[in-house]
Design an enzyme around this catalytic site. Structure first.
Site, short mmCIF file in Angstrom:
data_model
loop_
_atom_site.label_atom_id
_atom_site.label_comp_id
_atom_site.label_asym_id
_atom_site.label_seq_id
_atom_site.Cartn_x
_atom_site.Cartn_y
_atom_site.Cartn_z
CD GLU B 68 57.69 45.20 -7.87
OE1 GLU B 68 57.53 44.59 -6.80
OE2 GLU B 68 57.02 46.18 -8.22
CE LYS B 81 53.86 50.03 -13.02
NZ LYS B 81 53.13 51.02 -12.18
CG ASP B 173 56.71 63.79 4.60
OD1 ASP B 173 56.31 63.16 3.60
OD2 ASP B 173 57.86 63.65 5.08
CG ASP B 239 54.78 49.55 -2.29
OD1 ASP B 239 55.74 49.35 -1.51
OD2 ASP B 239 54.79 50.44 -3.15
#
Lengths: 352, 352
Positions: B68, B81, B173, B239
């Site tokens: 991206e 970025k 986790d 995301d």
């Protein structure tokens, strides 16, 4: 750095070609040879045009100019260029256009090349023009007029000499100092270089007309009566909204070829035309899916604005020339912890 | 290089912060202090949100992940970025996310900073989460559960300790080795760190729940019955399209806050909801134009995907920390001929 400081692994390193190293590479290969090499990569990539992710570039416009990102990918390699265009820069001692670019592996997203692209863009733009002309210009063209003798001028001249076989360039610029610079730089190129006092004089006897001026305005570098039958126009300078070079009537008499129509309709000469005015994408000519030049009286116009795939080709070419470690350095650009989840531990272990 | 080789002028040079130098800077300032510093820049930039050019990031999706570009500009400074997200990278020994970034002057388009951003992104993501929680989490929160103990985990923990004043983190986790790593790295932080055997155990007694997992799928890290009244959820891992973490029913019970709605509707948890489901942009809470937390029983969700302005803030912060020449190098990135129109002459004069 002492012996206990963790050293970046090879995964962290990205080859970087600075301007100084780019100049070394261009001079080792030779500018004309490099343009021809890039043109060959371009032709390969235009042949497989349909494989590429294509998107118009992403511009950030401001009063003084534009900053653009130009990404593309063929599914295996991803490339993008950062480029600015600021017509007022020249008067302030800055380049109108500066650029840098990156190639990455699609598979893991890691960059594999970071390079200056101001010089490389000049080479690829010339290579693209020559490639288009190879398919569109009249057979046996020997003479090119060049209106606008700025930073692109000499690269265009060498490209058309090397790829098209022209032997004469006729130069005109509003500023005679620009023309004088180009004449000086092209001495020894083998081209016959004629400095002209007007655009009309420059186009006399030319089968190819390259327009490459930098003003951000709707200029009229060529008017309709100046363009005779059979000419190929290589229009470089009209490359963003509000920046065109050709009178609309010329466009209406021409068969128009573009890189990527959705972008060119925004940025090219054809922004002056109806949004459905017929144009042909160059890759279709190269693959034989569309006709290029049909006859000797046709006016062909390559309405070039620069497209991401061209930068991709140039980056791919450059990457394959990087053999001499004296021509690039390795930059520690990518964080590479021993355990990818342990980024924080990497920070901690670097504590002095 | 001999004395006759033209040297690049200062205009050609761009400060570059390598990973090694970023680690130096983070350790000089201290990670928690740097996160707090970035959070302050973020808050400033969120307050002037309307000044920014905003566009959803430009993604190149592939089977294995995404690359991206995230540009933005406030009219004076432009930043972008480059970032990848490849969930499968970890198993192959690569980072899931690596990044680098650039700041430029809008006025002339010249870059003024090039930096690694893998580490800087970890800091800014934590800073953004903490800034959002400052405005949304219940007053007096002391305990945060963290589901997913990968590369973001410790940065989040330090951010919430420094900015929110929490004193306890409860970690879970799927892979106990990730939790063990985070426990190890947070020793000495002053936080009480509790390793938990399940997500249910981790959220017990937590006023804040941070979800930060990396699988590219529609996962259900939290189910509806796990989330009690009054909790603030800091959702980091959902995301990109097809990558979410929360059961839809949780979303329907929450007041949802986002960075930039057009991007979050594509990439965030709310991709599971109707396109007109009400959400509040965080900047409106920060500027007082919208309400944040109203009462102690409300569930607030910060559906964070990461937005270009956050990178801009982090880059701006970093640039202002660059005083020690031992912490960056100057890269010869921009071609700077004596005469801007004489790019070709610059190539010629560099001939050996």
């Amino acid at each position: 750095m002492n012996a206990l400081t963790p050293q970046p692994s090879h995964l962290a390193m990205v080859p970087f070609v600075s301007v100084a190293n780019m100049l070394k590479i261009v001079n080792r290969i030779g500018p004309a040879q490099m343009i021809a090499g890039i043109a060959a990569y371009l032709e390969d990539d235009f042949r497989r045009w349909e494989q590429f992710d294509k998107t118009p570039r992403i511009p950030a416009h401001s009063r003084d100019g534009v900053i653009e990102l130009m990404p593309t990918s063929d599914g295996e390699i991803y490339g993008f260029k950062y480029v600015n265009g600021h017509p007022a820069n020249m008067a302030r001692g800055y380049q109108t256009v500066t650029a840098f670019g990156v190639l990455s592996r699609v598979e893991n997203g890691y960059p594999v090349l970071l390079t200056e692209m101001t010089v490389l863009t000049a080479l690829r733009t010339a290579a693209t023009s020559a490639l288009a002309a190879k398919h569109l210009a009249p057979q046996g063209a020997t003479t090119m007029a060049m209106i606008g003798n700025g930073a692109q001028c000499e690269f265009q001249a060498l490209a058309f000499q090397k790829v098209l076989g022209i032997d004469t360039v006729r130069l005109y610029d509003l500023d005679p100092a620009a023309t004088a610079k180009a004449v000086r730089n092209l001495a020894g190129s083998g081209l016959t270089v004629v400095a002209c006092a007007s655009a009309e004089e420059a186009i006399t006897g030319a089968q190819i007309i390259t327009t490459c001026t930098a003003d951000k305005q709707n200029a009229t570098v060529l008017t309709d009566n100046m363009v005779g039958a059979g000419v190929h126009i290589n229009g470089i300078g009209g490359d963003c909204p509000g920046k065109t070079e050709l009178h609309r009537d010329i466009l209406l008499r021409s068969d128009i070829f573009v890189e990527y129509a959705p972008q060119t309709r925004i940025e090219g000469e054809i922004q002056a035309l109806d949004p459905d005015h017929p144009v042909t994408e160059l890759w279709k000519v190269i693959t034989g899916q569309a006709e290029g030049r049909r006859d000797a009286r046709q006016i062909t116009l390559f309405d070039s604005v620069g497209f991401a795939i061209e930068d991709f080709s140039a980056l791919r070419y450059l990457r394959n020339q990087l053999s001499d470690p004296g021509e690039y350095i390795e930059l520690d650009l990518l964080a590479d912890p021993d355990d990818p989840r342990d980024l924080f531990g990497m920070v901690q272990r670097a504590r002095p």
